[in-house]
Motif scaffolding. Structure first.
Motif, PDB file in Angstrom:
ATOM      1  N   GLY A 162     -48.285 -23.489  -2.740  1.00  0.00           N
ATOM      2  CA  GLY A 162     -46.941 -23.046  -2.396  1.00  0.00           C
ATOM      3  C   GLY A 162     -46.598 -23.189  -0.936  1.00  0.00           C
ATOM      4  O   GLY A 162     -45.435 -23.056  -0.550  1.00  0.00           O
ATOM      5  N   LYS A 163     -47.596 -23.463  -0.093  1.00  0.00           N
ATOM      6  CA  LYS A 163     -47.323 -23.619   1.334  1.00  0.00           C
ATOM      7  C   LYS A 163     -46.554 -24.903   1.623  1.00  0.00           C
ATOM      8  O   LYS A 163     -45.904 -25.016   2.656  1.00  0.00           O
ATOM      9  N   SER A 164     -46.659 -25.895   0.737  1.00  0.00           N
ATOM     10  CA  SER A 164     -45.994 -27.172   0.972  1.00  0.00           C
ATOM     11  C   SER A 164     -44.686 -27.249   0.201  1.00  0.00           C
ATOM     12  O   SER A 164     -44.588 -26.754  -0.911  1.00  0.00           O
ATOM     13  N   THR A 165     -43.651 -27.903   0.803  1.00  0.00           N
ATOM     14  CA  THR A 165     -42.360 -28.076   0.152  1.00  0.00           C
ATOM     15  C   THR A 165     -42.521 -28.947  -1.088  1.00  0.00           C
ATOM     16  O   THR A 165     -43.176 -29.975  -1.054  1.00  0.00           O
ATOM     17  N   GLY A 166     -41.924 -28.520  -2.187  1.00  0.00           N
ATOM     18  CA  GLY A 166     -42.018 -29.274  -3.424  1.00  0.00           C
ATOM     19  C   GLY A 166     -43.219 -28.893  -4.253  1.00  0.00           C
ATOM     20  O   GLY A 166     -43.416 -29.443  -5.334  1.00  0.00           O
ATOM     21  N   GLY A 167     -44.009 -27.950  -3.773  1.00  0.00           N
ATOM     22  CA  GLY A 167     -45.192 -27.544  -4.531  1.00  0.00           C
ATOM     23  C   GLY A 167     -44.926 -26.372  -5.431  1.00  0.00           C
ATOM     24  O   GLY A 167     -45.839 -25.824  -6.025  1.00  0.00           O
ATOM     25  N   ALA A 168     -43.688 -25.951  -5.543  1.00  0.00           N
ATOM     26  CA  ALA A 168     -43.387 -24.729  -6.278  1.00  0.00           C
ATOM     27  C   ALA A 168     -43.641 -24.859  -7.758  1.00  0.00           C
ATOM     28  O   ALA A 168     -44.076 -23.913  -8.401  1.00  0.00           O
ATOM     29  N   SER A 169     -43.349 -26.047  -8.342  1.00  0.00           N
ATOM     30  CA  SER A 169     -43.539 -26.184  -9.783  1.00  0.00           C
ATOM     31  C   SER A 169     -45.009 -26.083 -10.145  1.00  0.00           C
ATOM     32  O   SER A 169     -45.381 -25.467 -11.140  1.00  0.00           O
ATOM     33  N   THR A 170     -45.875 -26.672  -9.307  1.00  0.00           N
ATOM     34  CA  THR A 170     -47.309 -26.558  -9.550  1.00  0.00           C
ATOM     35  C   THR A 170     -47.779 -25.136  -9.324  1.00  0.00           C
ATOM     36  O   THR A 170     -48.613 -24.604 -10.046  1.00  0.00           O
ATOM     37  N   ILE A 217     -42.448 -18.265   0.045  1.00  0.00           N
ATOM     38  CA  ILE A 217     -43.444 -17.442   0.737  1.00  0.00           C
ATOM     39  C   ILE A 217     -44.272 -16.718  -0.315  1.00  0.00           C
ATOM     40  O   ILE A 217     -43.808 -16.491  -1.431  1.00  0.00           O
ATOM     41  N   THR A 218     -45.481 -16.375   0.071  1.00  0.00           N
ATOM     42  CA  THR A 218     -46.378 -15.657  -0.828  1.00  0.00           C
ATOM     43  C   THR A 218     -46.360 -14.172  -0.490  1.00  0.00           C
ATOM     44  O   THR A 218     -46.511 -13.790   0.676  1.00  0.00           O
ATOM     45  N   SER A 231     -47.728 -13.221  -5.500  1.00  0.00           N
ATOM     46  CA  SER A 231     -46.683 -13.970  -6.200  1.00  0.00           C
ATOM     47  C   SER A 231     -45.838 -14.779  -5.220  1.00  0.00           C
ATOM     48  O   SER A 231     -45.715 -14.428  -4.044  1.00  0.00           O
ATOM     49  N   GLN A 232     -45.240 -15.886  -5.721  1.00  0.00           N
ATOM     50  CA  GLN A 232     -44.377 -16.732  -4.906  1.00  0.00           C
ATOM     51  C   GLN A 232     -42.932 -16.222  -4.961  1.00  0.00           C
ATOM     52  O   GLN A 232     -42.432 -15.839  -6.019  1.00  0.00           O
ATOM     53  N   ASN A 233     -42.275 -16.207  -3.815  1.00  0.00           N
ATOM     54  CA  ASN A 233     -40.888 -15.771  -3.706  1.00  0.00           C
ATOM     55  C   ASN A 233     -40.115 -16.735  -2.807  1.00  0.00           C
ATOM     56  O   ASN A 233     -40.700 -17.383  -1.934  1.00  0.00           O
ATOM     57  N   LYS A 234     -38.783 -16.779  -3.038  1.00  0.00           N
ATOM     58  CA  LYS A 234     -37.947 -17.573  -2.148  1.00  0.00           C
ATOM     59  C   LYS A 234     -37.924 -16.949  -0.763  1.00  0.00           C
ATOM     60  O   LYS A 234     -37.976 -15.727  -0.617  1.00  0.00           O
ATOM     61  N   LYS A 235     -37.840 -17.788   0.225  1.00  0.00           N
ATOM     62  CA  LYS A 235     -37.721 -17.264   1.579  1.00  0.00           C
ATOM     63  C   LYS A 235     -36.408 -16.500   1.725  1.00  0.00           C
ATOM     64  O   LYS A 235     -35.375 -16.918   1.210  1.00  0.00           O
ATOM     65  N   THR A 253     -42.705  -9.787   3.258  1.00  0.00           N
ATOM     66  CA  THR A 253     -43.043 -10.210   4.617  1.00  0.00           C
ATOM     67  C   THR A 253     -44.230  -9.409   5.124  1.00  0.00           C
ATOM     68  O   THR A 253     -44.382  -8.232   4.816  1.00  0.00           O
ATOM     69  N   ILE A 254     -45.050 -10.047   5.916  1.00  0.00           N
ATOM     70  CA  ILE A 254     -46.233  -9.389   6.467  1.00  0.00           C
ATOM     71  C   ILE A 254     -45.844  -8.648   7.742  1.00  0.00           C
ATOM     72  O   ILE A 254     -45.335  -9.254   8.677  1.00  0.00           O
ATOM     73  N   PRO A 255     -46.029  -7.323   7.786  1.00  0.00           N
ATOM     74  CA  PRO A 255     -45.674  -6.573   8.995  1.00  0.00           C
ATOM     75  C   PRO A 255     -46.553  -6.981  10.167  1.00  0.00           C
ATOM     76  O   PRO A 255     -47.717  -7.362   9.984  1.00  0.00           O
TER      77      PRO A 255
END
Length: 381
Positions: free
Chosen positions: A241-249, A270-271, A277-281, A294-296
């Motif tokens: 998920g760190k890379s753009t376009g990797g969301a489907s995988t 973002i994770t 879990s993966q979430n939209k920025k 978000t990580i404090p």
């Protein structure tokens, strides 16, 4: 008194004097006794003749003079005499009960790390078996060497036992685990002439992420295998998920867990640091756990715990490792990793000497702190 050849003169006395409460055995330093020498055995001791790697007859409590009339009592060891010289070592063994400390690190059935420490007590039950199996077979004739062997032998049996259980079986269950270990290791101790008493685990712990998994298993009613599989999927999904376009995988690898819509959008993600879990920025709450994704910011150390002894970076009072170089905030035991206070000579958890190199209890070979098996003899440590 001895003559110039080191042979005891008539009337000399062999006795274990000044034995402390922690001394388990003692070997008389001279193996050449003359006729008429007296061997003194106290009520809280055993004494035996030892020759050629084998324990022979036990001497009863009292004063025993080595003379011709004793030969029927000594039985088969008449060949130990050469002229008027009795050639055999005398070994004393204490009948007292002793306390030992143990500590170490192992893995559970599902490969979760497990750190533990505690204490146990024991005594010598069969002195001849004890001397033959521990002292003779391993050439150990001092209290320190014998205690190191027994501690290593006890730890070896614990590691084997704990590895057969799951984290859920043993974590936080000090009393039940103590009883299980006590029942299992008793038979192993009897094989080397010892009687095991009470075993007490003072702490059984694991790493933080495994504690979180255990809580999830206990509250969610799922098995360890499912949790570990889920955790593996999350870790893979995080990296993808760190890379753009990797969301489907990432959606597939995360098991499709509340990530609907993420795969379709193809944007940046973002994770969630709480559940993986993966979430939209830009979202304010995680779609899976409801917490802020978000990580404090992590506050910088205050310096209340001093400074790192290697790089000088400030430390918090509760900080165990330096954030800059990774050096432990306090010096730790080379064997079990427990912190050592200034001036402390032995580890309170496992008894390892502070300045002594970690060694195999069976062959004495030097070991690295993270080594699980001796490279020389293969013993599990």
């Amino acid at each position: 008194m001895s003559n110039r050849k080191g042979v005891l003169r008539h009337g000399d006395v062999v006795e274990w004097k000044n034995a402390s409460a922690t001394d388990i055995m003692w070997r008389y330093p001279n193996d050449r006794l003359k006729w008429g020498s007296v061997v003194v055995v106290k009520e809280n001791q055993w004494a035996m003749f030892y020759k050629g790697g084998k324990a022979l007859d036990l001497l009863p409590p009292g004063r025993k003079m080595i003379q011709t009339m004793d030969l029927p009592l000594l039985g088969g060891i008449i060949k130990l005499f050469a002229g008027d010289i009795f050639q055999a070592e005398i070994i004393y063994i204490s009948k007292s009960k002793f306390e030992g400390k143990f500590g170490g690190r192992t893995q559970t059935q599902e490969l979760a790390p497990l750190m533990y420490h505690g204490n146990y007590n024991y005594r010598v039950k069969d002195p001849q078996l004890f001397v033959n199996d521990i002292c003779g077979n391993n050439n150990l004739f001092t209290t320190e060497a014998v205690n190191n062997y027994i501690r290593g032998y006890f730890n070896e049996n614990i590691i084997g036992l704990l590895s057969q259980h799951t984290l859920r079986d043993v974590y936080g269950k000090l009393k039940g685990t103590s009883k299980a270990v006590e029942d299992d290791v008793k038979s192993a101790f009897e094989k080397i002439g010892l009687e095991l008493g009470d075993v007490n685990f003072l702490k059984i712990d694991t790493e933080e992420k495994y504690r979180d998994r255990l809580f999830y298993m206990q509250t969610g009613g799922v098995g360890a295998g499912s949790v570990l599989a889920s955790e593996t999927q999350k870790e893979v999904a995080k990296e993808i998920g760190k890379s753009t376009g990797g969301a489907s995988t990432a959606f597939v690898m995360s098991g499709g867990m509340n990530t609907q819509g993420i795969a379709a959008s193809g944007g940046d993600f973002i994770t969630c640091p709480h559940c993986g879990s993966q979430n939209k920025k830009g979202v304010k709450h995680c779609s899976n756990c409801g917490k802020e994704p978000t990580i404090p910011p992590v506050p910088k150390p205050t310096g209340d715990g001093g400074v790192c002894r290697k790089c000088g970076d400030p430390l918090d009072e509760s900080q165990k490792f330096c954030e800059v170089c990774g050096t432990p905030a306090a010096e730790t035991c080379k064997k079990c990793g427990d912190p050592l206070e200034p001036g402390q000579k032995f580890c309170e958890m496992c008894g390892q000497p502070r300045n002594d190199s970690l060694r195999c209890y069976k062959c004495g070979n030097r070991l690295d702190p993270n080594q699980r098996f001796c490279e020389k003899c293969g013993t599990q440590v």
